[in-house]
Every structure is written in C-alpha cells, then in structure tokens.
Write a protein that holds these residues in place. Sequence first.
Motif, short mmCIF file in Angstrom:
data_model
loop_
_atom_site.label_atom_id
_atom_site.label_comp_id
_atom_site.label_asym_id
_atom_site.label_seq_id
_atom_site.Cartn_x
_atom_site.Cartn_y
_atom_site.Cartn_z
N PHE A 1 -25.64 -7.16 -33.11
CA PHE A 1 -25.44 -8.46 -31.99
C PHE A 1 -26.40 -8.37 -30.48
O PHE A 1 -26.66 -7.21 -30.47
N GLY A 2 -26.80 -9.62 -30.10
CA GLY A 2 -27.66 -9.55 -29.17
C GLY A 2 -26.52 -9.36 -27.90
O GLY A 2 -25.18 -9.33 -28.42
N ALA A 3 -26.92 -10.35 -26.39
CA ALA A 3 -25.68 -10.14 -25.48
C ALA A 3 -25.12 -12.15 -25.66
O ALA A 3 -24.58 -12.36 -25.20
N GLN B 1 -17.55 -15.61 -29.34
CA GLN B 1 -16.33 -14.33 -29.31
C GLN B 1 -15.53 -15.08 -27.73
O GLN B 1 -16.47 -14.83 -26.74
N TYR C 1 -21.62 -16.20 -34.91
CA TYR C 1 -19.62 -15.82 -34.06
C TYR C 1 -19.33 -16.29 -32.69
O TYR C 1 -20.69 -16.41 -32.33
N LEU D 1 -24.02 -6.46 -38.76
CA LEU D 1 -24.58 -7.45 -38.02
C LEU D 1 -25.44 -6.85 -36.78
O LEU D 1 -24.18 -6.13 -36.53
N TYR E 1 -23.07 -15.68 -30.19
CA TYR E 1 -23.96 -14.85 -30.86
C TYR E 1 -25.00 -15.21 -32.19
O TYR E 1 -24.17 -16.11 -32.38
N SER F 1 -11.22 -11.46 -24.64
CA SER F 1 -10.38 -10.46 -24.77
C SER F 1 -9.78 -11.08 -26.28
O SER F 1 -8.71 -10.37 -25.92
N GLN F 2 -10.49 -11.76 -26.72
CA GLN F 2 -10.87 -11.58 -28.55
C GLN F 2 -11.89 -10.50 -28.90
O GLN F 2 -12.73 -10.63 -28.47
N GLY F 3 -11.86 -10.65 -30.25
CA GLY F 3 -12.45 -10.23 -31.15
C GLY F 3 -13.52 -10.98 -31.49
O GLY F 3 -13.28 -12.27 -31.60
N PRO F 4 -15.00 -11.01 -31.90
CA PRO F 4 -15.32 -12.46 -32.53
C PRO F 4 -15.31 -12.72 -33.82
O PRO F 4 -14.30 -12.11 -34.57
N TYR G 1 -15.86 -15.47 -36.78
CA TYR G 1 -17.47 -16.61 -37.45
C TYR G 1 -17.03 -18.13 -37.37
O TYR G 1 -16.15 -18.36 -36.98
#
Lengths: 110, 116
Positions: free
Chosen positions: A100-102, A38, A36, A98, A87, A41-44, A46
């Motif tokens: 998520f890491g950094a 990001q 994914y 899901l 990610y 200023s948006q959502g992740p 796919y």
Amino acid sequence: DAKTTQPNSMESNEEEPVHLPCNHSTISGTDYIHWYRQLPSQGPEYVIHGLTSNVNNRMASLAIAEDRKSSTLILHRATLRDAAVYYCIRQGSNDYKLSFGAGTTVTVRA
Amino acid sequence: EAGVAQSPRYKIIEKRQSVAFWCNPISGHATLYWYQQILGQGPKLLIQFQNNGVVDDSQLPKDRFSAERLKGVDSTLKIQPAKLEDSAVYLCASSLALYGGAETQYFGPGTRLLVL
C-alpha cells in the motif's frame, strides 16, 4: 515500495462521477491492478481489479490504458459514503502481499 | 458469510507493557496477514501465514513482536514490551490462497492501539 503513483486528494460533488488516476509505468505483463478503499475507522475493502481489459462491477469501473502504464478507477455516481482513501496497488501473480502507498483521499461534497 | 473478526477494537497501554490482539479469519481462508497502519499512512505488512506456517515475517520487529497461528485458523499478535511508536491500527486480513495476481484480501475492522 508501492510501485504506483496517485494524487494525494480529490474532491467531488455528490451524484457526479469521480475519476481516480493511477500511474504504474513500470508494470510488468503479469501484474494485476487492484483497487482497495478504506472508509474512516474501518479496514480496507476490495473495490475492483483487472489485468488488461476494462472491468466493471457493482461498485466501480476500472479503465486500463492500452500500454497498461496507467489506469483509472471510475465511481459513476459518488455518494457521501464513497468518501474514503482509495489505494491503487500492483500485484504480480507470484506476489503474496499487497504494498500500500498513501492512496488518494476522496472527499464528496453534498 | 462472516467477515474477519478482530478483538479488542481499542486498547490503551503504557509503554513497556505487553498487549495481544486476536484475529479470526474468514472460514476456509488459508492465508492470514497482519498489517500495521500508522496514522496517515497505508497499511504495512508485518507477517503472513499460510495455514499455520510463516510465509513472510521480514517486516516484523522480532525483538518485541511475535505472532502465531497454531491450528491454522485463529491468530494472535503480541507486542512485548510496547513502545510509543507502536501506536497504530493493527489490521488482520485473510485470503483463500497464497499467491496474488487476482487474489482478494478481506480485512477486519482493526485494533486501534495507543501507547502512552
């Protein structure tokens, strides 16, 4: 527990390919690899996913190592709009979330 | 196809106040997720619904956070009372099915909360 390892950041020049590595050395046979991204200023969103074979779609390619312990997301020609956090996520067939890491922050230079 | 809708986009409140966020998932998606994303970190799952039932709320601070999805469509996430450390982006996502593997989650734009 993200269960994957990615570099913190990568830089690329516009219109050059970007290869984003991901290590998932403890992956099990039924785990999928998801990517994914990001944008600011948006959502992740796919990008791509795969299980064993390499995968291509309009956004990117995913190359999975033969032993499946690592994979590489390939952006064939980076544009300024590809600057984002990417990610790499493992998800088993019985997982419902899901982790998520950094992620890897990709910077694209004009 | 319309995406996941969230409102408001931004909210500023003082600590100890309450706040609510709304999410409308993609039509037909049975599974709905709420994530919290603190600045500089990846999103963390707070709660997950399958239709109107809770699948996982193990990471939800239940003393102050609550969420519902009454008719299996829209969902609200509430914080009462808010703390400074709740400042974050709250993301809603939806997917067709419950279990993963090859399932794709679709995220909304998020609600950016600042607690003063």
